[in-house]
Design an enzyme around this catalytic site. Structure first.
Site, PDB file in Angstrom:
ATOM      1  N   CYS A 164     -36.894  28.798 -28.330  1.00 55.25           N
ATOM      2  CA  CYS A 164     -36.791  27.338 -28.357  1.00 55.25           C
ATOM      3  C   CYS A 164     -35.371  26.835 -28.561  1.00 55.25           C
ATOM      4  CB  CYS A 164     -37.717  26.783 -29.429  1.00 55.25           C
ATOM      5  SG  CYS A 164     -39.448  27.248 -29.157  1.00 55.25           S
ATOM      6  N   HIS A 305     -34.588  19.398 -34.741  1.00 55.45           N
ATOM      7  CA  HIS A 305     -35.517  20.263 -34.008  1.00 55.45           C
ATOM      8  C   HIS A 305     -36.939  19.759 -34.235  1.00 55.45           C
ATOM      9  CE1 HIS A 305     -36.720  23.760 -31.817  1.00 55.45           C
ATOM     10  NE2 HIS A 305     -37.323  24.328 -32.831  1.00 55.45           N
ATOM     11  N   GLU A 316     -35.749  22.786 -42.027  1.00 54.28           N
ATOM     12  CA  GLU A 316     -34.680  21.989 -41.445  1.00 54.28           C
ATOM     13  C   GLU A 316     -34.204  20.931 -42.439  1.00 54.28           C
ATOM     14  OE1 GLU A 316     -33.339  19.958 -37.231  1.00 54.28           O
ATOM     15  OE2 GLU A 316     -35.481  20.257 -37.603  1.00 54.28           O
ATOM     16  N   LYS A 337     -39.671  15.164 -30.437  1.00 53.77           N
ATOM     17  CA  LYS A 337     -40.919  15.883 -30.157  1.00 53.77           C
ATOM     18  C   LYS A 337     -42.145  15.102 -30.602  1.00 53.77           C
ATOM     19  CE  LYS A 337     -38.821  20.529 -30.425  1.00 53.77           C
ATOM     20  NZ  LYS A 337     -37.450  20.125 -30.793  1.00 53.77           N
ATOM     21  N   HIS A 342     -43.310  19.648 -27.742  1.00 52.21           N
ATOM     22  CA  HIS A 342     -42.237  20.646 -27.822  1.00 52.21           C
ATOM     23  C   HIS A 342     -42.038  21.280 -26.450  1.00 52.21           C
ATOM     24  CE1 HIS A 342     -39.559  23.646 -29.056  1.00 52.21           C
ATOM     25  NE2 HIS A 342     -40.211  24.196 -30.065  1.00 52.21           N
ATOM     26  N   PHE A 401     -37.879  31.405 -32.210  1.00 51.38           N
ATOM     27  CA  PHE A 401     -38.411  32.692 -32.645  1.00 51.38           C
ATOM     28  C   PHE A 401     -37.317  33.755 -32.572  1.00 51.38           C
ATOM     29  CE2 PHE A 401     -43.126  31.789 -31.364  1.00 51.38           C
ATOM     30  CZ  PHE A 401     -43.231  30.921 -32.433  1.00 51.38           C
TER      31      PHE A 401
END
Length: 415
Positions: A164, A305, A316, A337, A342, A401
């Site tokens: 991502c 994010h 975050e 998002k 996402h 990830f």
């Protein structure tokens, strides 16, 4: 010696909010949601039955039908966005500049739709019925490759894959390519289209997706809200044309913003969970701010994010506090998002487009569905909707990830 300046001269966005920059940006500021029931396949037996689909996209509006049939959907979207970003920038690739024009895109999973289609054909009809176009359709680098073919750009051409963070990493390294003098302009950003049976099933198995609001999809993605329960898959593309300031001024281009710094780090912690202290993302933001030669207190806006998962939003928030201290509470933090879902490998590209637009227009988007504050997430997440704040410096964050992190520093353009 002063550092070469890199500016943004073109923007394009194909998102769940709309086809094109104007439609996407307008819907974002209006607080609309692009999330709805999945229509690309029968998801009635899935725990997660909603997504941010790219509605109304017809590849033949941008690509000859014969060529479109030989592309995975992610590559079709990439070509459409690549052509749009050059048009928006008023940039013509020609024999004189082609070798100095690159294309560097972030792609998380590539042609998952093609893999599923041809695997089914293999099982049903055997190996002799597989198309010779299968491999060229599914490989991640065919996105920038097709853009090169359609536009004639002959500079650096590659796909970056970092889950991502892919889109943001691509922009960061495109920025570096111009700083190093290897290119004068680079088409960059992220593209993704993996709302497929296997894609949705895989993320559901990870317990990463929201499953509690299938009957109220617009409420499902709720970054930083106490009642968040997972992210919603999205698809689309967000591209920028980065250009050296010298090149932009020479051709009289409109300049929408400037890239001033980039940070990339690893958590070295876990395959899917972020570092518990947020050190990886914090260090990425520090690197971007330091490269920009500014103080943390100069940051006015962060496009987070903000996935709407419990751990990501919490970590975050911790990372932002670690970098900015008390100033963190003065920063306008938004999470796109909440309205798009996402976009995985395309997320950083789309969010960079919106970050640059926030600087260019002076308007910071809100965060949809921020209704019940989480005591552990207590920053200014713009829950009241878009506001005219005239930010000068902004960060855009991504994490993925494998523990990969990226942060880019954008600045309002000043001659």
């Amino acid at each position: 010696m002063s550092k070469k300046r890199v500016v943004v001269t073109g923007l394009s966005a194909f998102t769940p909010l709309g086809l094109g920059l104007e439609a996407s940006w307008s819907a974002l500021l209006s607080g609309e949601s692009g999330i709805g029931p999945i229509t690309s396949f029968d998801a009635s037996e899935y725990a997660a039955r909603i997504a941010g689909e790219l509605k109304g996209f017809n590849p033949e509006d941008h690509i000859p039908a014969k060529e479109a049939r030989r592309m995975d959907r992610f590559a079709q979207i990439a070509v459409a966005a690549g052509l749009e970003v050059l048009k928006h920038a008023g940039y013509a690739v020609n024999d004189d500049n082609a070798r100095r024009v690159g294309c560097m895109l972030g792609v998380g999973l590539g042609g998952l739709q093609t893999i599923e289609t041809f695997h089914s054909k293999l099982l049903e009809a055997g190996p002799n019925r597989i198309s010779p176009f299968m491999i060229p359709m599914l490989i991640s680098n065919i996105g920038p490759g097709q853009i090169s073919i359609f536009t004639g750009a002959k500079g650096t051409n590659l796909a970056l894959t970092s889950a991502c963070s892919s889109g943001l990493h691509a922009i960061g390294y495109a920025y570096s390519e111009i700083l190093l003098g290897r290119c004068d302009a680079v088409i960059t950003g992220g593209v993704e289209s993996t709302i497929t049976p296997l894609g949705v099933a895989g993320f559901t198995a990870l317990k990463a997706l929201s499953t509690s609001r299938n009957d109220d999809p617009a409420k499902a993605s709720r970054p930083f809200d106490k009642d968040r329960d997972g992210f919603v898959m999205g698809e689309g593309a967000g591209f920028l044309l980065l250009e050296s300031l010298e090149s932009a001024l020479k051709r009289g281009a409109t300049i929408y913003g400037e890239v001033c710094g980039f940070g990339a780090t690893a958590d070295a912690f876990h395959i899917t969970a972020p570092d518990e202290k947020g050190e990886g993302l914090a260090n990425a933001m520090r690197l971007a701010v330091e490269e920009g030669g500014i103080a943390p207190a100069d940051i006015d806006h962060i496009n987070a994010h903000g996935t709407s998962t419990y751990l990501n939003d919490l970590i975050e928030t911790k990372a932002i506090k670690a970098v900015f201290g008390e100033h963190a509470y003065k920063i306008a933090v938004c999470a796109n998002k909440s309205q798009t879902g996402h976009l995985l490998g395309a997320a950083g590209g789309m969010e960079s487009v919106f970050t640059v637009m926030a600087l260019h227009t002076g308007t910071v988007p809100g965060t949809l569905n921020y209704e019940t504050p989480d005591p552990e997430c207590d920053l200014n997440y713009m829950g009241g909707g878009a506001k005219k704040l005239d930010p000068r410096y902004a960060l855009c964050n991504s994490a993925g990830f494998g523990g990969t992190n990226a942060s880019i520093l954008f600045k309002k353009y000043e001659a």
